[in-house]
Design an enzyme around this catalytic site. Structure first.
Site, mmCIF file in Angstrom:
data_model
loop_
_atom_site.group_PDB
_atom_site.id
_atom_site.type_symbol
_atom_site.label_atom_id
_atom_site.label_comp_id
_atom_site.label_asym_id
_atom_site.label_seq_id
_atom_site.Cartn_x
_atom_site.Cartn_y
_atom_site.Cartn_z
ATOM 1 N N CYS A 265 0.794 -1.238 0.000
ATOM 2 C CA CYS A 265 0.000 0.000 0.000
ATOM 3 C C CYS A 265 0.818 1.276 0.000
ATOM 4 O O CYS A 265 0.682 2.095 -0.906
ATOM 5 C CB CYS A 265 -0.921 0.023 1.214
ATOM 6 S SG CYS A 265 -2.265 -1.140 1.067
HETATM 7 C C1 UDX Z 1 -0.889 -0.166 5.554
HETATM 8 C C2 UDX Z 1 -1.885 0.704 6.352
HETATM 9 O O1 UDX Z 1 -1.541 0.661 7.738
HETATM 10 C C3 UDX Z 1 -3.309 0.248 6.119
HETATM 11 O O2 UDX Z 1 -4.214 1.095 6.807
HETATM 12 C C4 UDX Z 1 -3.574 0.289 4.611
HETATM 13 O O3 UDX Z 1 -4.880 -0.108 4.305
HETATM 14 C C5 UDX Z 1 -2.577 -0.592 3.881
HETATM 15 O O4 UDX Z 1 -1.254 -0.152 4.186
HETATM 16 P P1 UDX Z 1 0.282 -2.557 5.828
HETATM 17 O O5 UDX Z 1 0.980 -2.222 4.542
HETATM 18 O O6 UDX Z 1 -0.332 -3.889 5.985
HETATM 19 O O7 UDX Z 1 -0.900 -1.484 6.090
HETATM 20 O O8 UDX Z 1 1.364 -2.399 6.995
HETATM 21 P P2 UDX Z 1 1.734 -1.376 8.137
HETATM 22 O O9 UDX Z 1 1.687 -2.084 9.424
HETATM 23 O O10 UDX Z 1 0.996 -0.114 8.037
HETATM 24 O O11 UDX Z 1 3.313 -1.110 7.811
HETATM 25 C C6 UDX Z 1 3.726 -0.605 6.544
HETATM 26 C C7 UDX Z 1 5.237 -0.473 6.489
HETATM 27 O O12 UDX Z 1 5.682 0.621 7.285
HETATM 28 C C8 UDX Z 1 6.029 -1.683 6.979
HETATM 29 O O13 UDX Z 1 7.124 -1.912 6.118
HETATM 30 C C9 UDX Z 1 6.520 -1.259 8.359
HETATM 31 O O14 UDX Z 1 7.694 -1.897 8.738
HETATM 32 C C10 UDX Z 1 6.738 0.223 8.139
HETATM 33 N N1 UDX Z 1 6.673 1.042 9.375
HETATM 34 C C11 UDX Z 1 5.498 1.127 10.081
HETATM 35 C C12 UDX Z 1 7.797 1.749 9.819
HETATM 36 O O15 UDX Z 1 8.864 1.701 9.198
HETATM 37 N N2 UDX Z 1 7.688 2.521 10.950
HETATM 38 C C13 UDX Z 1 6.543 2.645 11.662
HETATM 39 O O16 UDX Z 1 6.523 3.376 12.655
HETATM 40 C C14 UDX Z 1 5.404 1.913 11.217
#
Ligand code: UDX
Length: 431
Positions: A265
């Site tokens: 996403c």
């Molecule tokens: C995300 C959104 O949270 C969700 O609402 C949307 O519909 C789809 O995209 P997702 O991709 O499943 O969900 O994962 P998420 O838990 O949000 O993490 C996304 C990425 O960001 C991961 O690679 C994670 O490691 C990274 N991340 C997240 C960080 O680097 N730092 C953070 O503080 C949070």
């Protein structure tokens, strides 16, 4: 209500199961016969926590079924959700051809029924798509908006791994409708949910989805940029964000610095929004910076490791964690990909390990060897990069790293507790 759902991918299936669980009768439609068969046997074609048991029960109770016959599904329901994929095109814009195809199939079916039906887009589409692409297809087929049909946009905010829970207990439900009747039909579907419901126009609903993801991605890149300053001056970005995040206007979540964001996403949605802004004549300065910072973080991690180890050429480097985040086998846009590519470019030998995603990663970067365990990956390695925050890695202690030929660790996700590390050389992003 009787609801049909076009597309049984991640979003479609979770939505279908969630709505059936809330008491609706759901018909899922897919062009892939094997997925349809699998769903009808109660076996989800995707892996998602709690989905399997619930799907099996709902199929048994005849609350949910799957078919390849769009016309029949549409004719036997009052609302159809379009949940097909909107993949990225080469230039970063989204490809809406599946939405177009689904709309045509729905329009044809509706022309035969003559009954009022609400068509609702759930796929992530850039603002203007629902009214500028889906509606014209319906109208060209001869349907009259407001009389024969209603139109809506109801974005999803599902995180992989906890998607079903996110669906059942969302922070908010967003309903965009073309008119009052469409809005009230869609509202009725969600009447048993306790979450706040935002009812708005269609373009605003489409925009809410992009802005949410873009702002979350911005928080991460912002934290990553701040982590670079912290590294220089000897502050700790996690401590900084703990202090900053207590401000209720800011909130601590999504301020974890690391090797950047991946997944299906964030990268795709930010790129699509950048493309859309440019197309509209708006200069997306912040969004471009968000991507730039994100692209640099894995390279920065490799630089830090090189700084500790010296030239990487000929060295064996273990990457722990290949999935884009913990608890998933998904490697789409995983930061392990640019990280491995950069290591290979610098002449290192790369060995990757992931509790679940090894198989999916094998097709992504050639020349990365896969290990079957942490120990196998670490044995004989000169350096280790931690890329995913898997629970399994949290408990690693000094003795686990002693199998390395030089115990040098760069923790890209703050998973280890380095207290008591004596022989391991440990560094982490943002400290
Ligand atoms: C995300 C959104 O949270 C969700 O609402 C949307 O519909 C789809 O995209 P997702 O991709 O499943 O969900 O994962 P998420 O838990 O949000 O993490 C996304 C990425 O960001 C991961 O690679 C994670 O490691 C990274 N991340 C997240 C960080 O680097 N730092 C953070 O503080 C949070």
């Amino acid at each position: 209500m009787n609801i049909s759902i076009i597309g049984t991918g991640y979003v479609g299936l979770v939505t279908g199961v969630g709505l059936a669980e809330k008491g609706h009768r759901v018909i899922c439609v897919d062009t892939d016969g094997s997925k349809v068969d699998s769903i009808n046997r109660g076996v989800p074609p995707i892996f998602e926590k709690d989905l399997e048991g619930m799907l099996e029960r709902l199929v048994k109770e005849e609350k949910l079924e799957a078919t390849m016959d769009t016309a029949n599904a549409v004719k036997n329901s009052q609302v159809t959700f379009i949940c097909v994929g909107t993949p990225s095109s080469e230039d970063g814009s989204i490809d809406t051809s599946y939405v177009e195809r689904a709309s045509q199939d729905i329009a044809e079916a509706l022309m035969e029924t003559g009954e009022y039906h609400v068509v609702c887009v759930k796929s992530t589409v850039v603002p203007g798509t629902t009214e500028g692409l889906v509606l014209p297809i319906m109208e060209e087929a001869g349907l009259e908006m407001g009389k024969d049909m209603g139109l809506g946009m109801n974005p999803e905010f599902l995180r992989e791994g906890v998607a079903l829970d996110d669906f059942m207990n969302p922070d908010r439900i967003v309903i965009g409708g073309a008119d009052d009747r469409s809005k009230s039909v869609l509202r009725e579907i969600y009447q048993d949910f306790e979450s706040p419901i935002v009812v708005t126009d269609i373009k605003t609903a489409e925009m809410i989805k992009y802005v949410s993801n873009a702002l979350l991605a911005t928080k991460i890149s912002f934290a990553n940029e701040m982590s670079r300053i912290c590294e220089k001056i000897g502050a700790d970005v996690y401590g900084v964000m703990d202090g900053v995040g207590l401000d209720s206007r800011i909130e601590r979540k999504f301020l974890n610095a690391g090797v950047g964001f991946g997944g299906s996403c964030f990268p795709k949605d930010v790129m699509a929004l950048i493309h859309f802004c440019r197309w509209q004549g708006v200069n997306p300065r912040i969004l471009e910076a968000v991507i730039k910072v994100n692209e640099h973080q894995p390279i920065h991690a490799v630089n830090m490791l090189e700084d500790m180890l010296g030239r990487l050429s000929g060295k064996r480097i273990a990457i722990l964690g290949l999935a884009f985040k913990a608890d998933t086998d998904d490697v789409r846009e995983s930061r392990a990909i640019p990280m491995a590519q950069e290591l290979l470019r610098r002449g290192a030998r790369v060995v990757g390990y992931d509790p679940m995603a090894g198989k999916n990663f094998s097709g992504e970067v050639s020349n990365v060897e896969l290990a079957g365990s942490v120990e196998e990956a670490l044995t004989g390695s000169h350096g280790c990069l931690i890329q995913t925050d898997w629970e399994e890695f949290r408990s690693l202690g000094e003795k686990d790293f002693m199998v390395m030929s030089t115990p040098v660790v760069l923790d890209g996700r703050r998973v280890l507790n380095p207290e008591g590390f004596d022989k391991v050389r440990y560094r982490t992003i943002g400290r």
